[in-house]
Design an enzyme around this catalytic site. Structure first.
Site, mmCIF file in Angstrom:
data_model
loop_
_atom_site.group_PDB
_atom_site.id
_atom_site.type_symbol
_atom_site.label_atom_id
_atom_site.label_comp_id
_atom_site.label_asym_id
_atom_site.label_seq_id
_atom_site.Cartn_x
_atom_site.Cartn_y
_atom_site.Cartn_z
ATOM 1 N N ASP A 71 35.261 46.503 45.448
ATOM 2 C CA ASP A 71 35.124 45.118 44.978
ATOM 3 C C ASP A 71 36.471 44.418 44.852
ATOM 4 O O ASP A 71 37.517 45.059 44.667
ATOM 5 C CB ASP A 71 34.478 45.091 43.583
ATOM 6 C CG ASP A 71 32.986 45.367 43.627
ATOM 7 O OD1 ASP A 71 32.479 45.772 44.690
ATOM 8 O OD2 ASP A 71 32.346 45.205 42.573
ATOM 9 N N HIS A 220 37.775 49.663 43.267
ATOM 10 C CA HIS A 220 38.439 48.371 43.467
ATOM 11 C C HIS A 220 39.673 48.575 44.347
ATOM 12 O O HIS A 220 40.648 49.203 43.901
ATOM 13 C CB HIS A 220 38.851 47.762 42.115
ATOM 14 C CG HIS A 220 37.676 47.334 41.273
ATOM 15 N ND1 HIS A 220 36.977 48.222 40.495
ATOM 16 C CD2 HIS A 220 37.076 46.120 41.121
ATOM 17 C CE1 HIS A 220 35.988 47.567 39.886
ATOM 18 N NE2 HIS A 220 36.027 46.298 40.249
HETATM 19 ZN ZN LIG Z 1 34.601 42.318 40.520
#
Ligand SMILES: [Zn+2]
Length: 289
Positions: A71, A220
């Site tokens: 993400d 991430h």
């Molecule tokens: Zn996010």
């Protein structure tokens, strides 16, 4: 190496050798039995809402099947993640923030060119969750994000959506279902929003994965600690017999697996507590069968 893995790697190699390849594609290695590779593709169509941290169902993965999702990118650290994935012939799904995609379209194109799936994660990842915003403004955040990711990818992105901070609402879920956007929460995460060493992050995510036995993993690629960890994560997954599943856009809703008995939404509990409004979880009761 499985037949499927050979096929996928063979196709990747053939594509990489075509005259139209970019320099990024030419980095794709020849796959062999010593790399993680991709075990199978899983086509996702319709408008399912999946991921056990938020919803009482997830995709029907087999034991030791793993899906990697990233993400908040793209960001400069994304390059290292892509290098690591390419070295292992591994594929992932990237949920991009629209304005980041607009700022770094070359990384979006590289993700697409190297066979990854690209989805969206709102336009700006606002600090105020989408569920707490005016509905029209929240829908525009989602649509603007999707448009920006599509534009940066040359129209080759999926319409897969992950809500920023998992901050959905019944009205937002209805709106995105009408737009045929599959909604991905996650089954487990690396907690990589917390600063830690790559070694600690690896130990944390592997401990969670061993316990769950399978699942969609949230990472991430904007964090250096995660980018630094990915090579070891891929090697460890391969060494421990985990098999990588790659989500791709499809025509039909996929087979899902119900949450276990006693399930509750961890992200909903977070929002109920954070908002302090005593809101009841806006979820259907989990299936116990
Ligand atoms: Zn996010």
């Amino acid at each position: 190496m499985t037949v499927k893995k050979r096929l996928i790697c063979g196709l990747a190699l053939a594509f990489a050798l075509s005259p139209a390849v970019s320099r990024a594609q030419s980095r794709l290695p020849t796959c062999g039995p010593d790399v993680l590779g991709v075990s199978r593709e899983l086509a996702v169509g319709g408008a399912p809402q999946i991921g056990l941290k938020t919803y009482p169902r997830t995709l029907a993965l087999e034991d030791h099947e793993v899906v990697l999702t990233f993400d908040d990118g793209p960001a400069p650290t994304t390059r290292k993640v892509l290098d690591a994935l390419a070295a292992q012939c591994a594929k992932a799904t990237f949920f991009l923030i629209g304005r980041n995609a607009e700022a770094m379209p070359e990384l979006v194109r590289r993700e697409i060119a190297e066979g990854h799936t690209v989805g969206s994660h709102s336009w700006s990842h606002p600090s105020k969750s989408l569920r707490a915003q005016n509905l029209a403004a929240a829908i525009e955040e989602i649509e603007h994000g999707d448009r920006a990711v599509q534009a940066a990818s040359g129209g080759k992105a999926s319409h897969f959506l992950r809500f920023p901070g998992f901050g959905d609402s019944p009205a937002l879920l209805e709106a995105v279902a009408k737009r045929d956007m599959p909604v991905f929460a996650t089954d487990l995460w690396a907690s990589d929003w917390n600063p830690m060493t790559p070694e600690r992050e690896l130990n944390l995510v592997m401990a969670r994965l061993r316990k769950a036995g399978r699942g969609i993993v949230l990472l991430h690629d904007i964090h250096k600690q995660t980018a630094d960890m990915i090579p070891a994560l891929l090697r460890t997954l391969h060494a421990e017999g985990f098999r990588l599943v790659h989500f791709v856009p499809g025509a039909k809703a996929p087979e899902t697996r119900a949450a276990p008995a006693g399930w509750s939404s961890e992200t909903e509990a977070f929002y109920s507590k954070k908002l302090g409004d005593g809101a009841q979880p806006a979820r259907p009761a989990p299936s116990t069968n």
